[in-house]
Motif scaffolding. Structure first.
Motif, mmCIF file in Angstrom:
data_model
loop_
_atom_site.group_PDB
_atom_site.id
_atom_site.type_symbol
_atom_site.label_atom_id
_atom_site.label_comp_id
_atom_site.label_asym_id
_atom_site.label_seq_id
_atom_site.Cartn_x
_atom_site.Cartn_y
_atom_site.Cartn_z
ATOM 1 N N ILE A 13 35.833 42.297 30.268
ATOM 2 C CA ILE A 13 35.671 42.313 31.505
ATOM 3 C C ILE A 13 34.737 41.056 32.085
ATOM 4 C CG2 ILE A 13 34.824 43.535 33.467
ATOM 5 C CD1 ILE A 13 36.119 46.160 32.099
ATOM 6 N N ALA A 17 35.484 37.643 34.160
ATOM 7 C CA ALA A 17 34.992 37.453 35.603
ATOM 8 C C ALA A 17 34.261 36.367 35.455
ATOM 9 C CB ALA A 17 34.165 38.958 35.810
ATOM 10 N N TRP A 21 34.617 32.613 38.051
ATOM 11 C CA TRP A 21 33.936 32.027 39.059
ATOM 12 C C TRP A 21 33.436 30.586 38.462
ATOM 13 C CZ3 TRP A 21 32.870 33.632 43.447
ATOM 14 C CH2 TRP A 21 32.924 35.002 43.867
ATOM 15 N N LEU A 56 33.461 42.244 44.258
ATOM 16 C CA LEU A 56 34.887 42.267 44.178
ATOM 17 C C LEU A 56 35.710 41.644 45.528
ATOM 18 C CD1 LEU A 56 35.590 46.034 42.803
ATOM 19 C CD2 LEU A 56 35.574 43.978 41.610
ATOM 20 N N MET A 59 35.349 37.909 45.170
ATOM 21 C CA MET A 59 36.366 37.397 44.056
ATOM 22 C C MET A 59 37.704 37.607 44.674
ATOM 23 S SD MET A 59 34.878 39.235 40.547
ATOM 24 C CE MET A 59 36.209 38.611 39.509
ATOM 25 N N LEU A 108 42.095 40.545 35.811
ATOM 26 C CA LEU A 108 41.022 39.431 35.868
ATOM 27 C C LEU A 108 41.761 38.110 35.059
ATOM 28 C CD1 LEU A 108 37.937 41.306 34.913
ATOM 29 C CD2 LEU A 108 38.332 40.005 37.097
ATOM 30 N N THR A 112 42.706 34.080 36.155
ATOM 31 C CA THR A 112 42.126 33.056 35.470
ATOM 32 C C THR A 112 42.988 32.062 34.474
ATOM 33 O OG1 THR A 112 41.255 34.645 33.908
ATOM 34 C CG2 THR A 112 39.882 34.178 35.611
ATOM 35 N N ILE A 294 30.665 42.706 36.189
ATOM 36 C CA ILE A 294 31.123 42.133 37.179
ATOM 37 C C ILE A 294 30.121 41.449 37.911
ATOM 38 C CG2 ILE A 294 32.286 42.299 39.448
ATOM 39 C CD1 ILE A 294 34.410 42.521 37.253
ATOM 40 N N TYR A 298 28.974 37.269 38.306
ATOM 41 C CA TYR A 298 28.969 36.602 39.690
ATOM 42 C C TYR A 298 27.444 35.820 39.579
ATOM 43 C CZ TYR A 298 27.937 36.202 44.698
ATOM 44 O OH TYR A 298 27.695 35.781 46.063
#
Length: 379
Positions: A13, A17, A21, A56, A59, A108, A112, A294, A298
């Motif tokens: 995860i 994540a 970004w 979330l 995103m 996710l 990506t 998560i 970020y």
């Protein structure tokens, strides 16, 4: 940050994540994962509170998570005869948004895969931090040099071991083990306890969760048969449906057993290498790991962007912004809560869920922990 090359270890995860970004901010991202493919299934994970919703939403996946949510259910604590003793409400165990771990990792990955390189079935074998980058060798792929390396590879982080030192220096065993096993068992979501051990059904055809007290064990974490042997020994002589569950182990193909431990590192970064998620601040079954992953992704990516590629400043800002929020991972342990060591302690835990005011206090505390950070808008 444009054209900064980043290696992320771990496709659970936290890793994807962060990759989301970093790719959005113009980095060239490679994600390496030991497993041969994405891990499907797994236990439910959850989000709660405004902080989790905000990340979330930024995103662009909040609606997708809501569409895939399991709709957290109550779990009944029972005795050996199946009589109810207390009820753990879904809002406590499943948060505000509950989703299967495999569904979240799949989501996710989808967001990506077109912008990042994924190397499945491979792992990092060495890291050499130099003034110009981190030289990395792999078990399978050819060596490469990256500007930055991020370890998002869990409690038993390979990157942490290579860059920060032996696992024994950074992983504290907390006296219990847990196992998640797909046994295809029918039945409602119930939890059964005997002193020092617990077995919980996850609902119709859901995974079975085992938690038991034990001295530290030696076994092969990658050998399912060795893990089954550990479970059989730990649950020998059990009542309720335990004999049936142990018999079903023979045919189980999806078995995961690990210690309940806590990650303790003095710093989240060293040179050009940083840690994210459970590798930096994990607490097994603590209930906040997914949210920390998560939000941590970020913040780390945002600070890297804000520092315009100055990794020293970015890593220091990440630590400063996140260390206080991640303190929830140092609060308590799940083992004694899920598998109390005596019948009086079992009764006390059950009473907590029968007491309306105590339950309100527990829910208020979890909400406070989940929202305890001032989020910057790095976008």
């Amino acid at each position: 940050m444009k054209n900064t090359t980043v290696l992320v270890s771990g496709a659970g995860i936290a890793g994807p994540a962060l990759a989301f970004w970093l790719a959005r901010y113009g980095c060239t991202v490679t994600v390496v994962e030991r497993a041969p493919a994405l891990r499907t299934g797994g236990q439910a994970v959850d989000f709660k509170g405004e902080t989790h919703r905000t990340v979330l939403s930024r995103m662009g996946i909040l609606d997708d998570v809501r569409a895939l949510q399991t709709g957290g259910h109550d779990q009944t604590i029972i005795d050996a005869a199946g009589r109810p003793l207390a009820v753990i409400p879904g809002e406590f165990s499943g948060g505000e948004l509950e989703i299967r771990r495999g569904d979240l990792t799949g989501l996710l990955y989808e967001r990506t895969a077109n912008d990042c390189e994924y190397l499945f079935g491979d792992s990092v074998t060495s890291l050499t931090d130099t003034p110009g980058g981190v030289h990395v060798t792999f078990a399978g792929a050819a060596p490469r040099t990256f500007d930055l390396v991020i370890g998002a590879d869990g409690m038993h982080s390979n990157v942490r071991r290579l860059a920060f030192g032996p696992e024994r220096d950074h992983l504290r065993f907390l006296g219990h083990y847990y196992a998640l096993v797909e046994l295809g068992v029918d039945g409602d979501a119930v939890m059964y306890n005997e002193p020092g051990r617990m077995a919980a059904l996850g609902g119709p055809k859901g995974p079975v969760l085992f938690v038991f007290a034990s001295p530290e064990l030696r076994y092969d974490r990658y050998d399912p048969e060795a893990q089954k042997d550990v479970l059989r020994a730990a649950y020998r002589g059990g009542s309720w449906r335990i004999p049936e569950l142990m018999a079903r182990l023979d045919d189980a193909t999806d078995v995961y057993l690990d210690s309940i431990s806590r990650t303790e590192v003095p710093a989240y970064a060293k040179g050009r290498v940083a840690l994210l998620g459970d590798s930096a601040y994990g607490n097994t079954l603590g209930g906040f790991g997914t949210g920390l992953a998560i939000v941590g992704a970020y913040v780390l990516a945002g600070e890297l962007r804000a520092a315009a590629g100055d990794h020293r400043a970015a890593f220091a800002a990440y630590e400063s912004a996140f260390r206080g929020y991640a303190k929830v991972a140092r609060q308590g342990t799940a083992g004694p809560f899920l598998a109390p060591g005596s019948r009086p302690r079992m009764a006390m835990r059950n009473w907590m869920f029968r007491s309306p005011w105590m339950l309100r206090l527990l829910l208020k505390a979890t909400d406070k922990f989940a929202t305890g950070i001032d989020l910057k808008d790095y976008r």
